[in-house]
Design an enzyme around this catalytic site. Structure first.
Site, PDB file in Angstrom:
ATOM      1  N   HIS A   1     -64.258 -43.014 -51.597  1.00  0.00           N
ATOM      2  CA  HIS A   1     -65.510 -42.657 -52.012  1.00  0.00           C
ATOM      3  C   HIS A   1     -65.283 -41.501 -53.209  1.00  0.00           C
ATOM      4  CE1 HIS A   1     -64.911 -38.777 -49.422  1.00  0.00           C
ATOM      5  NE2 HIS A   1     -64.456 -39.583 -48.811  1.00  0.00           N
TER       6      HIS A   1
ATOM      7  N   GLU B   1     -70.641 -40.851 -49.482  1.00  0.00           N
ATOM      8  CA  GLU B   1     -69.874 -41.003 -47.995  1.00  0.00           C
ATOM      9  C   GLU B   1     -70.059 -39.815 -47.123  1.00  0.00           C
ATOM     10  OE1 GLU B   1     -66.413 -41.040 -45.310  1.00  0.00           O
ATOM     11  OE2 GLU B   1     -66.952 -39.612 -46.865  1.00  0.00           O
ATOM     12  N   GLU B   2     -69.987 -38.421 -47.717  1.00  0.00           N
ATOM     13  CA  GLU B   2     -69.774 -37.449 -47.064  1.00  0.00           C
ATOM     14  C   GLU B   2     -71.060 -37.065 -46.091  1.00  0.00           C
ATOM     15  OE1 GLU B   2     -67.236 -36.061 -46.257  1.00  0.00           O
ATOM     16  OE2 GLU B   2     -65.694 -36.177 -47.636  1.00  0.00           O
TER      17      GLU B   2
END
Length: 362
Positions: free
Chosen positions: A67, A213-214
Site C-alpha cells: 500500500h 489501506e490505513e
C-alpha cells in the site's frame, strides 16, 4: 551491497514522498518512474497503480501488493487564534505525537507545523499522569489568526503529513524514516519487477500499489485492484512488527531485524492459506533465504480483502519487520528488504499453472 544502495535510494524517494490516504499522487509518480521500464501500467478508479508483467503464460495471475498510503492527518478546522485541529488518518497512538513536526500540504504549498497541547505546567497533578488525548492536541503553524492561516492556503480537508526525514543510521544497514509502513513494501514490489524483467516466469505478475489501506475498513484499493486483476494467488507485501526492543515479550512479537522477512501466521483479518504459507517457507529454505514466522492479532493488511475475492484467492502476507510503525520514525533493515525481494522472485518462479491449481484445491 550494490543492490542495497539501489534499494536505499529507491526507499528514500518513496519514504520522502507525502502520501496520506486519499492523497497518494506523489508516491504514485515515483513508482511510475521506476516501474514504467519493466511493466505495463494502468490505474484503477481509486488510484491504485497496477504494473503488469506477462511471463510465459497468461495465467495464473500472481498479485503482489503493497500500500502507498501512510498514516497521517487531515485538517479538521482552524481556530480563531490560527491553530489547526486535525483528524487522524490511520491508527495513531497519542503518546508518539506531541512535539512532532508535520507538514500541511495546501493549494499554495507546504506549511511546516508542530503538534502541541496544553503544557503540563498548567495541568493539575493528577492530569499530568494521564496521556494527552488526540482531541486535546492541535497543530501550531505560527499563524496569528484564522484569517492569516486561510490566507496562507490552509482549509479543511488539507492533508497533513508527518515530518520524518529518511536517514541511514550509524549502522548503515538500518534506515530510519516515516512511512516505511508500507513504502518498504512498495520498494520491494519495484525490485521484484526489476528482477523478473531479467528472467522468465511461468505466469503473469501484477505488482500493485494500493490506496487507502490505513483507513479502508471496507477494502479501499485492495478491493478495487483485486477486481481489476482477478488474481489466482495473492501476496500482500507489508511490514511486520519487530519485537527486538526492551519490554516486548516473544509471545507479543517474535520478529527481529536482520533475520529475514516475516511470514504472518495470523492477523485480525485472515488466516493465511496453509499450502501457500508452506510453499513460501519451502522456497525460502531451498534458496537459503532466512525467514521468520509471526502473528499480528492487533493489525490487518490488504490480504484480508484479497483472500475473499471472487470464489477465494490463496493469500499470504510477507514482508520485512519494522520497529516503531505508525510513528514519525520507523526502522527497517536493508538486508530484510533484499531477502524479501529474493524470496518473492523465487516464489513467483515456482507459481506455474500446476502449482497454483494445487493451491486452489483447498
Amino acid at each position: 551491497m550494490a543492490d542495497w544502495q539501489h534499494t536505499a535510494r529507491l526507499l528514500e524517494e518513496l519514504a520522502e514522498a507525502p502520501g496520506v490516504p486519499g492523497e497518494e499522487d506523489a508516491v504514485r509518480q515515483v513508482l511510475r518512474r521506476y516501474l514504467a521500464p519493466v511493466a505495463e501500467l494502468e490505474q484503477d478508479h481509486l488510484g491504485s497503480l497496477i504494473a503488469r508483467r506477462q511471463g510465459s503464460a497468461l495465467r495464473p495471475r500472481v498479485l503482489l501488493a503493497a500500500h502507498m498510503d501512510e498514516v497521517g492527518f487531515m485538517v479538521r478546522r482552524i481556530t480563531d487564534e490560527g491553530f489547526i485541529k486535525f483528524q487522524p488518518l490511520g491508527g495513531w497512538w497519542g503518546q508518539v505525537l506531541l512535539a512532532q513536526r508535520v507538514v500541511i500540504h495546501t493549494r499554495k504549498g507546504p506549511i511546516l507545523g508542530v503538534i502541541g497541547s496544553k503544557p503540563p505546567h498548567l495541568l493539575p497533578a493528577d492530569e499530568r499522569k494521564k496521556p494527552v488525548e488526540l482531541k486535546a492536541m492541535f497543530i501550531d503553524i505560527g499563524a496569528r489568526s484564522r484569517q492569516e492561516a486561510e490566507e496562507w492556503g490552509i482549509r479543511p480537508g488539507d492533508p497533513v503529513v508527518p515530518y520524518g526525514p529518511f536517514t541511514r543510521l550509524r549502522n548503515p544497514e538500518l534506515v530510519l524514516a516515516k512511512a516505511l509502513d508500507d513504502r518498504a513494501g512498495c520498494a520491494i514490489i519495484v525490485r521484484v519487477m526489476e528482477e523478473l524483467a531479467a528472467g522468465g516466469h511461468p505466469n503473469t505478475v501484477y505488482g500493485v500499489a494500493t490506496v487507502h489501506e490505513e483507513v479502508a475498513r471496507t477494502g479501499g484499493g485492495a478491493r478495487t485492484s483485486a477486481f481489476a486483476v482477478d488474481p489466482d494467488v495473492a501476496i500482500a507485501v507489508d511490514v511486520g512488527i519487530a519485537g527486538d526492543m526492551p519490554g516486548v515479550e516473544p509471545d507479543e512479537a517474535q520478529s527481529r531485524l536482520g533475520r529475514g522477512p516475516t511470514v504472518l501466521l495470523y492477523d485480525s483479518s485472515m488466516v493465511p492459506h496453509r499450502r501457500l504459507r508452506d510453499l513460501v517457507a519451502e522456497t525460502a529454505e531451498a534458496e537459503g533465504i532466512p525467514y521468520q514466522f509471526d502473528m499480528m492479532p492487533g493489525g490487518a493488511t490488504d490480504a484480508g480483502f484479497f483472500h475473499v475475492h471472487g470464489r477465494g484467492v490463496p493469500s499470504v502476507v510477507v514482508g520485512p519487520p519494522a520497529r516503531y510503525v505508525h510513528s514519525h520514525g520507523a526502522i527497517v533493515h536493508l538486508a530484510d528488504v533484499e531477502h524479501t525481494v529474493r524470496l518473492l522472485v523465487a516464489l513467483v518462479k515456482r507459481l506455474d499453472e500446476a502449482t497454483v491449481a494445487a493451491l486452489r484445491q483447498g
